[in-house]
Design a protein around this motif. Sequence first.
Motif, PDB file in Angstrom:
ATOM      1  N   TYR A   1      -9.760  -6.178   0.292  1.00  0.00           N
ATOM      2  CA  TYR A   1      -9.234  -5.643   0.961  1.00  0.00           C
ATOM      3  C   TYR A   1      -8.923  -4.514   1.510  1.00  0.00           C
ATOM      4  O   TYR A   1      -8.192  -3.465   2.444  1.00  0.00           O
ATOM      5  N   ASP A   2      -8.118  -4.289   0.190  1.00  0.00           N
ATOM      6  CA  ASP A   2      -6.920  -3.045   0.506  1.00  0.00           C
ATOM      7  C   ASP A   2      -5.540  -3.141   1.014  1.00  0.00           C
ATOM      8  O   ASP A   2      -5.627  -2.493   2.203  1.00  0.00           O
ATOM      9  N   LEU A   3      -5.252  -4.434   1.827  1.00  0.00           N
ATOM     10  CA  LEU A   3      -4.222  -5.007   2.446  1.00  0.00           C
ATOM     11  C   LEU A   3      -2.914  -4.856   2.291  1.00  0.00           C
ATOM     12  O   LEU A   3      -2.729  -4.805   0.832  1.00  0.00           O
ATOM     13  N   PRO A   4      -2.132  -4.280   3.165  1.00  0.00           N
ATOM     14  CA  PRO A   4      -0.932  -4.004   3.017  1.00  0.00           C
ATOM     15  C   PRO A   4       0.159  -5.059   3.001  1.00  0.00           C
ATOM     16  O   PRO A   4       0.536  -5.719   3.514  1.00  0.00           O
ATOM     17  N   VAL A   5       0.730  -5.151   1.899  1.00  0.00           N
ATOM     18  CA  VAL A   5       1.737  -5.856   1.475  1.00  0.00           C
ATOM     19  C   VAL A   5       2.262  -5.518   0.800  1.00  0.00           C
ATOM     20  O   VAL A   5       2.783  -4.936   0.318  1.00  0.00           O
ATOM     21  N   ASN A   6       3.921  -6.213   0.710  1.00  0.00           N
ATOM     22  CA  ASN A   6       4.893  -5.815  -0.452  1.00  0.00           C
ATOM     23  C   ASN A   6       5.086  -5.726  -1.473  1.00  0.00           C
ATOM     24  O   ASN A   6       4.025  -5.867  -2.563  1.00  0.00           O
ATOM     25  N   LYS A   7       6.082  -5.007  -2.383  1.00  0.00           N
ATOM     26  CA  LYS A   7       6.085  -4.716  -3.557  1.00  0.00           C
ATOM     27  C   LYS A   7       5.799  -6.030  -4.575  1.00  0.00           C
ATOM     28  O   LYS A   7       4.927  -5.849  -4.714  1.00  0.00           O
ATOM     29  N   ALA A   8       6.244  -6.643  -4.402  1.00  0.00           N
ATOM     30  CA  ALA A   8       5.913  -7.991  -4.887  1.00  0.00           C
ATOM     31  C   ALA A   8       5.220  -9.013  -4.587  1.00  0.00           C
ATOM     32  O   ALA A   8       5.017  -9.301  -5.687  1.00  0.00           O
ATOM     33  N   ALA A   9       4.622  -8.887  -3.532  1.00  0.00           N
ATOM     34  CA  ALA A   9       3.015  -9.868  -3.462  1.00  0.00           C
ATOM     35  C   ALA A   9       2.400  -8.618  -3.864  1.00  0.00           C
ATOM     36  O   ALA A   9       1.414  -9.378  -5.027  1.00  0.00           O
ATOM     37  N   GLN A  10       2.521  -7.417  -3.702  1.00  0.00           N
ATOM     38  CA  GLN A  10       1.131  -6.572  -5.304  1.00  0.00           C
ATOM     39  C   GLN A  10       1.041  -6.699  -6.359  1.00  0.00           C
ATOM     40  O   GLN A  10       0.453  -7.035  -7.201  1.00  0.00           O
ATOM     41  N   ALA A  11       2.273  -7.174  -6.715  1.00  0.00           N
ATOM     42  CA  ALA A  11       2.752  -7.339  -8.835  1.00  0.00           C
ATOM     43  C   ALA A  11       1.724  -8.655  -7.929  1.00  0.00           C
ATOM     44  O   ALA A  11       1.201  -8.819  -9.786  1.00  0.00           O
ATOM     45  N   TYR A  12       2.577  -9.361  -7.751  1.00  0.00           N
ATOM     46  CA  TYR A  12       1.564 -10.572  -7.886  1.00  0.00           C
ATOM     47  C   TYR A  12       0.223 -10.789  -8.358  1.00  0.00           C
ATOM     48  O   TYR A  12      -0.541 -11.228  -8.969  1.00  0.00           O
ATOM     49  N   CYS A  13      -0.308 -10.198  -6.694  1.00  0.00           N
ATOM     50  CA  CYS A  13      -1.637  -9.765  -6.904  1.00  0.00           C
ATOM     51  C   CYS A  13      -2.020  -9.572  -8.512  1.00  0.00           C
ATOM     52  O   CYS A  13      -3.515  -9.890  -8.348  1.00  0.00           O
ATOM     53  N   MET A  14      -1.901  -7.716  -8.400  1.00  0.00           N
ATOM     54  CA  MET A  14      -2.293  -7.639  -9.633  1.00  0.00           C
ATOM     55  C   MET A  14      -2.515  -8.585 -11.077  1.00  0.00           C
ATOM     56  O   MET A  14      -2.963  -8.439 -11.719  1.00  0.00           O
ATOM     57  N   THR A  15      -1.286  -9.444 -11.100  1.00  0.00           N
ATOM     58  CA  THR A  15      -0.902 -10.065 -12.241  1.00  0.00           C
ATOM     59  C   THR A  15      -2.136 -11.546 -12.318  1.00  0.00           C
ATOM     60  O   THR A  15      -3.420 -11.607 -13.322  1.00  0.00           O
ATOM     61  N   THR A  16      -2.607 -11.416 -11.070  1.00  0.00           N
ATOM     62  CA  THR A  16      -3.735 -12.476 -10.888  1.00  0.00           C
ATOM     63  C   THR A  16      -5.106 -11.646 -11.713  1.00  0.00           C
ATOM     64  O   THR A  16      -5.786 -12.255 -12.134  1.00  0.00           O
ATOM     65  N   ILE A  17      -5.570 -10.848 -11.008  1.00  0.00           N
ATOM     66  CA  ILE A  17      -6.837  -9.680 -11.214  1.00  0.00           C
ATOM     67  C   ILE A  17      -6.637  -9.751 -12.568  1.00  0.00           C
ATOM     68  O   ILE A  17      -8.024  -9.084 -12.776  1.00  0.00           O
ATOM     69  N   THR A  18      -5.897  -9.281 -13.054  1.00  0.00           N
ATOM     70  CA  THR A  18      -6.003  -9.009 -14.484  1.00  0.00           C
ATOM     71  C   THR A  18      -5.468 -10.208 -15.354  1.00  0.00           C
ATOM     72  O   THR A  18      -6.104  -9.335 -17.124  1.00  0.00           O
ATOM     73  N   ASP A  19      -5.350 -11.112 -15.110  1.00  0.00           N
ATOM     74  CA  ASP A  19      -5.803 -12.144 -15.994  1.00  0.00           C
ATOM     75  C   ASP A  19      -7.026 -13.462 -16.664  1.00  0.00           C
ATOM     76  O   ASP A  19      -8.163 -12.530 -15.975  1.00  0.00           O
ATOM     77  N   PRO A  20      -6.687 -12.860 -18.121  1.00  0.00           N
ATOM     78  CA  PRO A  20      -8.139 -12.960 -18.340  1.00  0.00           C
ATOM     79  C   PRO A  20      -9.522 -13.284 -18.115  1.00  0.00           C
ATOM     80  O   PRO A  20     -10.470 -13.420 -17.798  1.00  0.00           O
ATOM     81  N   ALA A  21      -8.940 -14.672 -17.568  1.00  0.00           N
ATOM     82  CA  ALA A  21     -10.170 -15.798 -16.943  1.00  0.00           C
ATOM     83  C   ALA A  21     -10.250 -15.432 -15.565  1.00  0.00           C
ATOM     84  O   ALA A  21     -11.420 -15.508 -14.904  1.00  0.00           O
ATOM     85  N   PHE A  22      -9.539 -14.978 -14.595  1.00  0.00           N
ATOM     86  CA  PHE A  22     -10.070 -14.385 -13.384  1.00  0.00           C
ATOM     87  C   PHE A  22     -10.907 -13.143 -13.783  1.00  0.00           C
ATOM     88  O   PHE A  22     -11.883 -12.924 -13.658  1.00  0.00           O
ATOM     89  N   LYS A  23     -11.243 -11.956 -14.504  1.00  0.00           N
ATOM     90  CA  LYS A  23     -11.560 -11.555 -15.498  1.00  0.00           C
ATOM     91  C   LYS A  23     -13.250 -11.869 -15.716  1.00  0.00           C
ATOM     92  O   LYS A  23     -13.772 -11.155 -15.831  1.00  0.00           O
TER      93      LYS A  23
END
Length: 225
Positions: free
Chosen positions: A176-198
């Motif tokens: 939903y392209d929700l507004p979060v701070n840089k640390a939260a955005q980085a964590y979200c990207m770590t999550t969705i680029t993890d091989p298991a999630f993919k």
Amino acid sequence: MTYDLYIGDRTFSSWSLRGWLMMEKFNVAYRTHLVGLYAGTMGDELSHIAPAKLVPAMKTPDGTIVGESVAMAETLAEAHPNAGMWPSDSAARATARWLCAEMASGFGALRGDCAMQLQHVNVDYQPSDAVRADISRLETLWAHASEFRTDGPWLFGAYSLADAFYAPVCARIIGYDLPVNKAAQAYCMTTITDPAFKAWRAEGLKVIYDPFPYDMGVPITDWPA
């Protein structure tokens, strides 16, 4: 020693994603059973493991039926004490349990307004004040977890059950392209680029939904990972 894991549609079932990650990320042997959450057949397909009635649910190798993600998490951690499901530090472990419990019982606005969908990103979606308050709370909790972080990109450094619980939240923030701070955005990207999630998302995309259940009436763009 194999578990039976019952899940719903991968593109939409946030709780199923949590249950699957608990097993997949910690190398627990399991068989997946996909039930018709959106096809309306879930009740019949879970009848043989009653009184469990929601996904995810699991049957342990000894035949015990366990419903609800928090109970599943504790059952798995108890049965596999060397898998590292919780942080090893006692304070971090207590904090991780707290974050999981709050995830299971809270964030109603975010979960209600922004149903998890892993197909695309909704552009220009305008979150309500209640959703923004939930996001602020997430940022607070994730920052608190970082106080206990060892080496690694996850909430407590190494991957833990807390990361499994918050993976669908990350998917919502991205979807939903929700507004979060840089640390939260980085964590979200770590999550969705993890091989298991993919891998989970790729399986979900094999199913075509027409009409798509969660059309928000806003422009969409490609998923970023």
